[in-house]
Design an enzyme around this catalytic site. Structure first.
Site, short mmCIF file in Angstrom:
data_model
loop_
_atom_site.label_atom_id
_atom_site.label_comp_id
_atom_site.label_asym_id
_atom_site.label_seq_id
_atom_site.Cartn_x
_atom_site.Cartn_y
_atom_site.Cartn_z
N SER A 45 0.86 -1.02 -0.07
CA SER A 45 0.10 0.02 -0.02
C SER A 45 0.79 1.31 -0.02
O SER A 45 1.61 1.44 -0.91
CB SER A 45 -1.06 -0.28 1.35
OG SER A 45 -1.91 0.96 0.84
N HIS B 72 -8.05 -4.97 -1.61
CA HIS B 72 -6.81 -4.24 -1.00
C HIS B 72 -6.14 -5.15 -0.13
O HIS B 72 -4.89 -5.27 0.12
CB HIS B 72 -7.27 -3.07 -0.35
CG HIS B 72 -5.94 -2.31 0.29
ND1 HIS B 72 -5.05 -1.46 -0.71
CD2 HIS B 72 -5.52 -1.95 1.53
CE1 HIS B 72 -4.31 -1.02 -0.11
NE2 HIS B 72 -4.24 -1.08 1.23
N ASP C 31 -9.81 -3.49 -5.52
CA ASP C 31 -9.09 -2.55 -4.52
C ASP C 31 -9.47 -1.19 -4.66
O ASP C 31 -9.23 -0.37 -5.78
CB ASP C 31 -7.61 -2.78 -4.63
CG ASP C 31 -7.03 -2.03 -3.38
OD1 ASP C 31 -7.59 -1.19 -2.69
OD2 ASP C 31 -5.92 -2.11 -3.29
#
Length: 724
Positions: free
Chosen positions: A576, A697, A662
């Site tokens: 991320s 995600h 995501d």
């Protein structure tokens, strides 16, 4: 809140670089006989801002219908789907020879998990609530039992609800105050649009009510006949709070509050005494609370303190008092105030726990007779307990060089017993009940490692790497005590460094598989987190963001210099915002890393921050800058944005991972990044992209499915390290 070079040749073009060693040439035996990697077509798209024109050759990978696609992935444009599938095929070919290793790693990791594990139930009224797993099960099962023990009643079977779904994530089960019903939520696409349902605990059946497109959180009204929840808008922002009355359609729900500013997140919660509903509105540096007394559920939400830029506060209830954790008044590391619950305005705030520079207060809780908070000093956490009547304080702390504490608190307000957890990189998690009056610790549970674990076989250390500007970067290390520290050991160096998130030095059974293979597992506590206080966060954001990247490289330099490992053996990993870190260090110092793993990497920073329709863009401007309004902030992001700074240089092997649905780091960021890396790299090191076509995600949702993904990532690290 993120494949290989242009041809499938097998030799590095690194021989002229100062850090080249003959061992690096051995990489030719790692990825061989590969098919031609996918080459994304170039479709130049120009964009001009502040008089500056950029060209993006791979912008076409961003689906125009991304909002709808998150809810129905089948409508993804065929050209984009074909490219992602071609990348997956190429990745599978490159990693085909690790299949057996992946199985072995998965088996090891699974063997360290107690498959039929159960939580210690938390007491609340006549019952105690908890979760358990069954052998082979992927999802938790929720139960309750009589308060003082007795027969368990199954409330929700996650495995049953998961049946037939390629992705399934539960948001939890929240019981009503009268213990008759529970709200549970699920996301079955990975897009983080949660559906809420209401379970009748007596019958075990769900009511007809179905609440769609929520943020996953909801809070009961005390009567158990209605609840409040957040609704996600078409751009995936929790912009509205609604009140739902059981037995009525969602279309009849009353709008309680709408946040007009797209730059703010919003959530809803409740007090332990069930007398207030809290609406929490915040971005990364500013917050505001609105409250509704449950004595009048139709009341207009009342502001506690109006939002002021860079002023944060959080509320916990203490009977007729609110305790407020805030950085107001230059309290950089936060302080705790109190105010009357009925008149909570800022003019009535009174200091209870003063600001102490260098001691960061992370969270706070209040109960009938005690106020407690979790703080961090010198990089280590501790829990402080204060008697509300006498003001006497004492601490819960431990002696290890690096460890993690978790403060769970209690589900009841009138209690002297709270719960916390403790672990270190070598010590399995321990769960305690703690009596705040007698100061007695009761060990409830020690994490069981079925395949066996002897802490004495491992060493955990906290070392400090000198940074470029005189600062020191804490680095937590884990390795087997028999690992040679002569520069020959491979190393997985993990980093994040954003949003003030601190990576805890807690027990992680997965990384033992690397340590057992001779790896040094390292966590770099770099700027952008709050590991060394709030200033550590401030020094790694906005115009100071590059400190984050420099700190990570400094950690690699130190580990190489002190012979914990060597540049030729370091595999960097981050996900991320930590994936942005991976992209940045790949551009800054590719020669210092044997390989890079970037999970859901936020690498297309400038384009994302220029697109205010994306879910996280306006709320994240305080973290990165607003390049739409500010030329200066445009230029500072452009200077480090990994995608924009890919150049003609010898990149090491890179594994990028993305999720099709995501909403946080959209799938096209790693896809575009990989396409550009493959176009530009001057080395023949492999650049791989794996897109999970059934997840978002967080990757796979089941506990063992997630282990398969970790095993895949670790197999890449082992494959690269063994041949360098």
């Amino acid at each position: 809140m993120p494949l290989e070079p242009r041809a499938a040749a097998l030799y590095f073009s690194l021989t002229s670089h100062p850090t080249f060693t003959p061992e690096k040439a051995l990489l030719v035996s790692v990825f061989k006989n590969l098919p031609t990697p996918p080459a994304a077509p170039k479709k130049p798209l120009t964009d001009t801002r502040h008089g500056i024109t950029r060209t993006d050759d791979y912008a076409w990978l961003r689906a125009d219908n991304w909002q709808a696609m998150f809810k129905d992935p089948s409508i993804l444009a065929p050209e984009i789907r074909s490219h992602l599938e071609a990348e997956n095929s190429y990745m599978n070919a490159a990693m085909a020879d690790t299949k057996e290793l992946q199985k072995v790693l998965f088996g090891e990791m699974k063997g360290r998990i107690k498959e039929d594990d159960s939580s210690i139930p938390m007491k609340d009224g006549p019952y105690a609530y908890g979760t358990f797993f069954v052998t082979g099960g992927e999802q938790p099962r929720f139960f309750r039992e009589p308060r003082n023990g007795g027969e368990r009643k199954l409330l929700l079977n996650g495995d049953k609800e998961n049946e037939g779904k390629s992705y399934f994530r539960l948001s939890g089960l929240d019981h009503s105050s009268d213990h008759s019903h529970g709200i549970w939520g699920y996301d079955d696409k990975g897009s983080e649009y949660f559906t809420l349902k209401i379970r009748n605990f007596e019958t075990g059946e769900d009511l007809a009510d179905v609440i769609e497109n929520t943020g996953g959180d909801a809070v009961w009204a005390p009567d158990g006949k209605s609840f409040f929840y957040t609704l996600q808008d078409e751009n995936h922002r929790p912009s509205k709070i609604f009140h739902h009355i059981i037995g009525t359609p969602q279309s009849d729900d009353r709008l309680v509050y709408e946040e007009e500013d797209p730059g703010f997140f919003m959530g809803v919660g409740g007090s332990l005494l069930d007398d207030y509903i809290f609406i929490d509105i915040h971005d990364h540096e500013t917050s505001e609370y609105r409250i509704i007394p449950t004595s009048d559920l139709t009341a207009e939400p009342k502001i506690v303190a109006e939002r002021e830029t860079e002023i944060e506060y959080e509320i916990t209830e203490g009977g007729d008092t609110f305790y407020i954790l805030t950085n107001d008044g230059d309290a950089k590391d936060f302080k705790i105030m109190e105010t009357p619950a009925k008149e909570p305005g800022k003019e009535n705030w009174r200091e209870v726990v003063p600001h102490k520079p260098g001691t960061l207060i992370l969270s706070h809780l209040a109960y009938a007779r005690h106020l407690l908070w979790l703080e961090r000093k010198d990089g280590l956490p501790r829990i402080i307990i204060r008697d509300r009547r006498t003001g006497e304080e004492h601490a819960i702390a431990f002696e290890e060089e690096a460890y993690a504490l978790g403060l769970q608190g209690a589900a009841e307000y009138d209690t002297d017993v709270i719960r916390f957890s403790y672990s270190s990189m070598t010590t399995p998690s321990q769960l305690y009940d703690y009596n705040m009056v007698t100061r007695e610790r009761t060990l409830l549970k020690t994490q069981e490692v079925p395949s066996g674990h002897d802490p004495a076989d491992y060493v955990t250390r906290r070392v400090f790497a000198p940074a470029w500007d005189g600062e020191t970067v804490p680095v937590t290390l884990l390795y087997r005590k028999d690992t040679p520290l002569d520069g020959s050991a491979p190393c997985l160096l993990y980093g994040y460094g954003a949003y003030g998130v601190t990576i805890p030095a807690g027990f992680n059974t997965n990384c033992l598989s690397l340590a057992d293979r001779g790896f040094v597992y390292a966590i770099a506590h770099i700027r952008g987190g709050k590991d060394k206080g709030f200033a550590w966060y401030e020094e790694g954001k906005m115009e100071k963001k590059t400190n984050t990247f420099k700190d990570f490289v400094a950690a690699a330099d130190y580990l190489n210099q002190e012979k914990f490992t060597s540049y030729a053996k370091i595999i960097a990993e981050g996900g991320s915002a930590g994936g942005m870190l991976m992209g940045a260090i790949a551009n800054m110092a590719p020669e210092k890393f044997a390989g890079i793993i970037a999970a859901v990497p936020f690498v297309d920073v400038l384009n994302t921050m220029l697109d205010d329709t994306l879910p996280l863009t306006p709320p994240e401007w305080p973290e990165w800058g607003n390049p739409i309004d500010s030329r200066q902030e445009y230029e500072q992001i452009a200077a480090y944005s990994p995608y924009d700074n890919v150049g003609e240089k010898p990149y090491p092997p890179i594994l990028a991972l993305g999720g099709l649905t995501d909403p946080r780091v959209t799938y096209w960021e790693p896809a575009k990044w990989v396409a550009k890396l493959r176009e530009k790299t001057t080395s023949n090191a492999p650049i791989l992209l794996k897109t999970n076509m059934d997840a978002g995600h967080g990757g796979a949702s089941g506990r063992f499915q997630r282990l398969e993904e970790v095993a895949f990532e670790y197999s890449f690290a082992v494959k690269v390290a063994e041949k360098m």
